[in-house]
Design an enzyme around this catalytic site. Structure first.
Site, PDB file in Angstrom:
ATOM      1  N   ARG A 270       0.921  -1.099  -0.229  1.00 49.20           N
ATOM      2  CA  ARG A 270      -0.077   0.076  -0.173  1.00 49.20           C
ATOM      3  C   ARG A 270       0.765   1.213  -0.013  1.00 49.20           C
ATOM      4  O   ARG A 270       1.667   1.469   0.938  1.00 49.20           O
ATOM      5  CB  ARG A 270      -0.928  -0.001   1.200  1.00 49.20           C
ATOM      6  CG  ARG A 270      -1.892   1.090   1.359  1.00 49.20           C
ATOM      7  CD  ARG A 270      -2.792   0.802   2.546  1.00 49.20           C
ATOM      8  NE  ARG A 270      -3.629   2.041   2.514  1.00 49.20           N
ATOM      9  CZ  ARG A 270      -3.635   2.825   3.485  1.00 49.20           C
ATOM     10  NH1 ARG A 270      -2.787   2.920   4.301  1.00 49.20           N
ATOM     11  NH2 ARG A 270      -4.574   3.876   3.677  1.00 49.20           N
TER      12      ARG A 270
ATOM     13  N   SER B 170     -12.798  -3.822  -1.217  1.00 47.66           N
ATOM     14  CA  SER B 170     -13.285  -3.317   0.067  1.00 47.66           C
ATOM     15  C   SER B 170     -14.370  -3.227   0.022  1.00 47.66           C
ATOM     16  O   SER B 170     -15.181  -2.461  -0.850  1.00 47.66           O
ATOM     17  CB  SER B 170     -12.420  -2.127   0.493  1.00 47.66           C
ATOM     18  OG  SER B 170     -10.938  -2.265   0.608  1.00 47.66           O
TER      19      SER B 170
ATOM     20  N   LYS C 244      -6.417   5.057   8.299  1.00 42.82           N
ATOM     21  CA  LYS C 244      -7.063   5.625   7.243  1.00 42.82           C
ATOM     22  C   LYS C 244      -7.917   6.544   7.881  1.00 42.82           C
ATOM     23  O   LYS C 244      -9.213   5.975   8.628  1.00 42.82           O
ATOM     24  CB  LYS C 244      -8.013   4.443   6.533  1.00 42.82           C
ATOM     25  CG  LYS C 244      -8.479   4.859   5.318  1.00 42.82           C
ATOM     26  CD  LYS C 244      -8.841   3.747   4.231  1.00 42.82           C
ATOM     27  CE  LYS C 244      -9.273   4.020   3.112  1.00 42.82           C
ATOM     28  NZ  LYS C 244      -9.862   3.206   2.189  1.00 42.82           N
TER      29      LYS C 244
END
Length: 212
Positions: A42, A111, A140
């Site tokens: 990521r 997701s 996040k």
């Protein structure tokens, strides 16, 4: 490459925020030695050239440990370097289109936060689902929480494995027992710890007890 349920037991998502004096490949290898069963790269702020080089390095490492390796969001990088697949969010593209680009044998994770999103993702070709955030998370900022009944309903409704993500720690992971998930996806619970190898090893033992 199929996405086996057992591969999702301890899903490690990278974050360079905690690197300090180590390199990303070094900390990822520590997590693999400790027992991570899946790795997602990521990167939100890295140039394409550096991203590509890093992805190739991590792919080699994951092959060495026989663990699936996927790239978050960046479909072109995943295709160029031959990643095992990609993980996309609700805003990052249609799984059907991603499948056309990457091919039938690649893993596509999506997701989701609702049963409806889950059903759509699976109908469109998702191989596994990431559901969360299950707990408050600093990784996040815009992540909204999903309650346990919704997580359980998603697991009961879809035919693909589900991994829970978001604020999961070795202290709260026990709350996810009996929800039907295949495993947990974590960032800081591994990469934010002083001893990454030990953290991964401890979490692996816990997840084996809870979800296998």
């Amino acid at each position: 490459m199929n996405c086996d349920r057992k591969d999702l037991l301890l899903y490690a998502v990278t974050d360079r925020y905690w690197l300090e004096e180590k390199t990303l490949p070094e900390v990822v290898e520590d997590s693999l030695k400790g027992g991570a069963t899946f790795v997602q790269l990521r990167e939100k702020n890295l140039g394409e050239k550096e991203f590509l080089e890093e992805a190739k390095e991590l792919q080699k490492l994951c092959r060495k440990y026989r663990v699936p390796f996927v790239v978050n969001d960046n479909i072109s990088i995943a295709k160029e370097m031959g990643a095992d697949g990609v993980h996309i969010g609700q805003e990052d593209g249609d799984p059907k289109e991603v499948r056309k680009i990457l091919g039938e044998e690649k893993i596509i994770g999506v997701s989701v936060q609702t049963v409806e999103q889950a059903e759509t993702a699976v109908a469109d070709g998702a191989d596994y689902l990431g559901v969360g955030a299950m707990f408050p998370t600093g990784s996040k900022e815009d992540a909204s929480e999903v309650d346990f009944p919704t997580l359980k309903k998603i697991c009961e409704t879809v035919s693909v494995p589900v991994v829970a993500i978001g604020g999961i720690t070795k202290e709260n992971v026990f709350q996810l027992k009996d929800t039907g998930i295949a495993g947990i996806a974590v960032i800081s619970a591994i990469y934010g710890q002083k001893n990454i190898y030990n953290s991964a090893k401890e979490l692996k033992a816990i997840t084996e007890e809870l979800f296998l």
